[in-house]
Design an enzyme around this catalytic site. Structure first.
Site, PDB file in Angstrom:
ATOM      1  N   ASP B 137       0.947  -1.125  -0.059  1.00 12.00           N
ATOM      2  CA  ASP B 137       0.111   0.072  -0.002  1.00 12.00           C
ATOM      3  C   ASP B 137       0.857   1.238   0.082  1.00 12.00           C
ATOM      4  O   ASP B 137       0.396   2.243  -0.669  1.00 12.00           O
ATOM      5  CB  ASP B 137      -0.891  -0.069   1.212  1.00 12.00           C
ATOM      6  CG  ASP B 137      -1.863  -1.082   1.241  1.00 12.00           C
ATOM      7  OD1 ASP B 137      -2.059  -1.625  -0.190  1.00 12.00           O
ATOM      8  OD2 ASP B 137      -2.541  -1.197   2.181  1.00 12.00           O
ATOM      9  N   CYS B 138       1.949   1.095   0.713  1.00 13.21           N
ATOM     10  CA  CYS B 138       2.919   2.454   0.801  1.00 13.21           C
ATOM     11  C   CYS B 138       3.911   2.514  -0.439  1.00 13.21           C
ATOM     12  O   CYS B 138       4.265   3.575  -0.788  1.00 13.21           O
ATOM     13  CB  CYS B 138       3.305   2.529   2.201  1.00 13.21           C
ATOM     14  SG  CYS B 138       4.124   1.025   2.859  1.00 13.21           S
TER      15      CYS B 138
END
Lengths: 152, 396
Positions: B137-138
């Protein structure tokens, strides 16, 4: 080196050819009367410029100047190749890239003629005498820095 | 007559330090005697230049947009280790490209590898960067392919776990076939011998008991100012020593660090060993402060005072077999031939003496010009009193 170049004498308009060649031959051919055959069976004139048989390396090295009629020359080359002899024309040049050479001396013991040598044992710098170089190329793969190159 | 680091640094600041390279110091001791030479000289510069396999560089590329957490990374097709934070990785000197033929088609030439990548970076060449990732996600990006240049990298520093071996063996081949080793191509029946040390110029041979070289010592590394950050891996002060206190064979080692951005490709160079692999030749210069007469005595050791053991790389080395084949000193080795079993055997170095001398002189000049100061070690290297012993790997 391509063998085409050794056999290619189309640029000579004459029927006579004269070439300087380097012959590397494996141990099994060392006892063959190669030069005798070249003279007797192929009518070629040769002049030995350099000869060396290294039992430890298990290979022989011969630098010759070969001359004769073009068709005899071509047959003579075919004969030599049929024996497993590696041929190279003596038209190239070995060059040392001094930016890459570190004077480590790894090449010196592999140079069969002493063309690469250490003269001054204080500075330990490696010298290259091109007059002595027979273009055997032994120095090229053993140089850790890729400093030795063939120039055509 | 004892001097201190502080006193010598004060002299460097005032450009009054008396600095000689190790060769010149040997001559001075011969001429004036040890006592006088030790009094007169502040620093002796030592150096070495040769293949040092345990070398590599840490790199941080900065973040791309969108971000990637590099899971696998390659520089010019040579894989780097990326089991670190997102864009940090370590390019090791001996790594070869994934598609290298190795020794599958005759003895490989190993023309390019990690050591060459490092040299290309230092030379300012653009280097191809490729990385893959699983995506998070990051860090959503899953792959990247671009070029990098050392100027644009956030960090690029050489961090070598083992350099500067105190001494090394003399490699021969007693079998009847040519062998291809990290000590070069060795002809059968001991027809050649290779060695790898600068002898009387080599740093740890001129300070055999580590009286001045320690953790924190400022060194000349590939043209930059670097540091000794630890004892090197396989550091072994317990190796048998000769009458001069010099270990006979590989013993002490240094772990060193320095900024790649300040180095020169003349002194950090990729190495190709036929049939073996790739490596990195590293140039290191170490200043030895002549604090007292004992330090001076060791700094004045000559090639003939330093011996190396003969090792058969065909029969003994591969199977860790200890066998005493005798020793030869560096004067003999540098003469171009040594006598083995009654026959003259030509010798060749892998370490470059002339390059080492050049480095010793460059370091000397930097000190004389007030640009290079001594750094007193924060901690000495483990010496002969060390409880750790050098151990083989037990295969259970």
């Amino acid at each position: 080196m391509t063998n085409e170049k050794i056999k290619d004498f189309s640029y000579t308009k004459h029927s006579l050819v004269k070439r300087k060649l380097v012959l590397h031959f494996p141990k099994k051919t060392i006892d063959q009367p190669i030069t005798y055959k070249l003279v007797k069976d192929y009518n070629l004139v040769f002049n030995i410029l350099k000869a060396k048989i290294d039992n430890e390396q298990e290979e022989g090295l011969l630098v010759i100047e070969l001359s004769g009629k073009d068709e005899d020359y071509a047959k003579g080359i075919d004969y030599l190749e049929s024996l497993g002899i590696k041929l190279q024309p003596l038209e190239k040049d070995i060059e040392r890239d001094l930016d890459k050479c570190t004077h480590c001396s790894a090449c010196v013991v592999h140079c069969p003629t002493g063309a690469l040598f250490v003269k001054d044992r204080k500075t330990m710098e490696v010298e290259f005498d091109k007059e002595k170089c027979i273009l055997c190329e032994a120095c090229i793969p053993v140089c850790p820095f890729g400093a030795m190159k063939i120039e055509y | 007559m004892a001097k201190t680091y502080e006193e010598i640094n004060e002299k460097i600041k005032n450009k009054k330090a008396v600095v000689l390279n190790a060769e010149e110091f040997i001559e001075l001791v011969d001429k004036k005697g040890l006592k006088e030479a030790a009094k007169e000289v502040d620093i002796v510069t030592t150096a070495t230049f040769g293949p040092m396999c345990s070398s590599g560089a840490f790199i941080n590329t900065g973040h791309a947009n969108p971000r990637i957490k590099m899971q696998k990374v390659w520089l010019n097709d040579v894989e780097a280790y990326s089991g670190l934070a997102a864009v940090d990785f370590y390019i090791g000197a001996t790594q070869i490209p994934d598609n290298d033929p190795e020794n599958s088609n005759g003895k490989g030439l190993f023309k390019y590898g990690g050591g060459h990548v490092i040299q290309d970076l230092i030379a300012g060449k653009d280097v191809k960067l490729k990385a893959t990732a699983y995506g998070t996600d990051c860090y959503p990006r899953k792959e990247i392919e671009t070029t990098v240049n050392i100027k644009e990298l956030n960090e690029a520093y050489l961090c070598n776990p083992r350099n500067c071996y105190q001494n090394y063996g003399i490699a021969i081949n007693k079998s009847d076939k040519t062998i291809y080793t990290y000590m070069g191509v060795l002809k059968p029946n001991a027809a050649n011998a290779t060695y790898c040390s600068a002898g009387q110029l080599s740093p740890l041979l001129k300070d055999p008991f580590y009286k001045t070289i320690g953790i924190g010592t400022r060194i000349w590394l590939g043209g930059a100012q670097g540091y000794v950050y630890w004892q090197g891996t396989q550091h072994n002060p317990h190796v048998k020593r000769n009458k001069n206190g010099v270990p006979i064979g590989g013993a002490g080692t240094l772990a060193v660090v320095g900024d790649l951005k300040e180095m020169s490709p003349e002194f950090i160079a990729g190495v190709s060993m036929q049939g073996y692999g790739v490596s990195l030749a590293v140039g290191i210069g170490v200043p030895i402060p002549i604090l007292d007469e004992e330090i001076a005595k060791y700094a004045a050791l000559k090639d003939e005072d330093i011996e190396a053991p003969i090792i058969d790389y065909a029969n003994d080395y591969p199977v860790c077999k200890p066998r005493d084949l005798g020793t030869r000193n560096y004067k003999e080795l540098k003469s171009g031939k040594i006598m083995i079993d009654g026959k003259d055997v030509p010798t060749a170095g892998l370490s470059s003496y002339s390059k080492a001398l050049k480095i010793a002189n460059l370091l000397k000049k930097e000190i004389q010009e007030g640009k290079f100061f001594l750094n007193k070690p924060a901690q000495p290297l483990p010496g002969t009193e060390w409880e750790e012993k050098f151990k083989p790997l037990k295969v259970r």
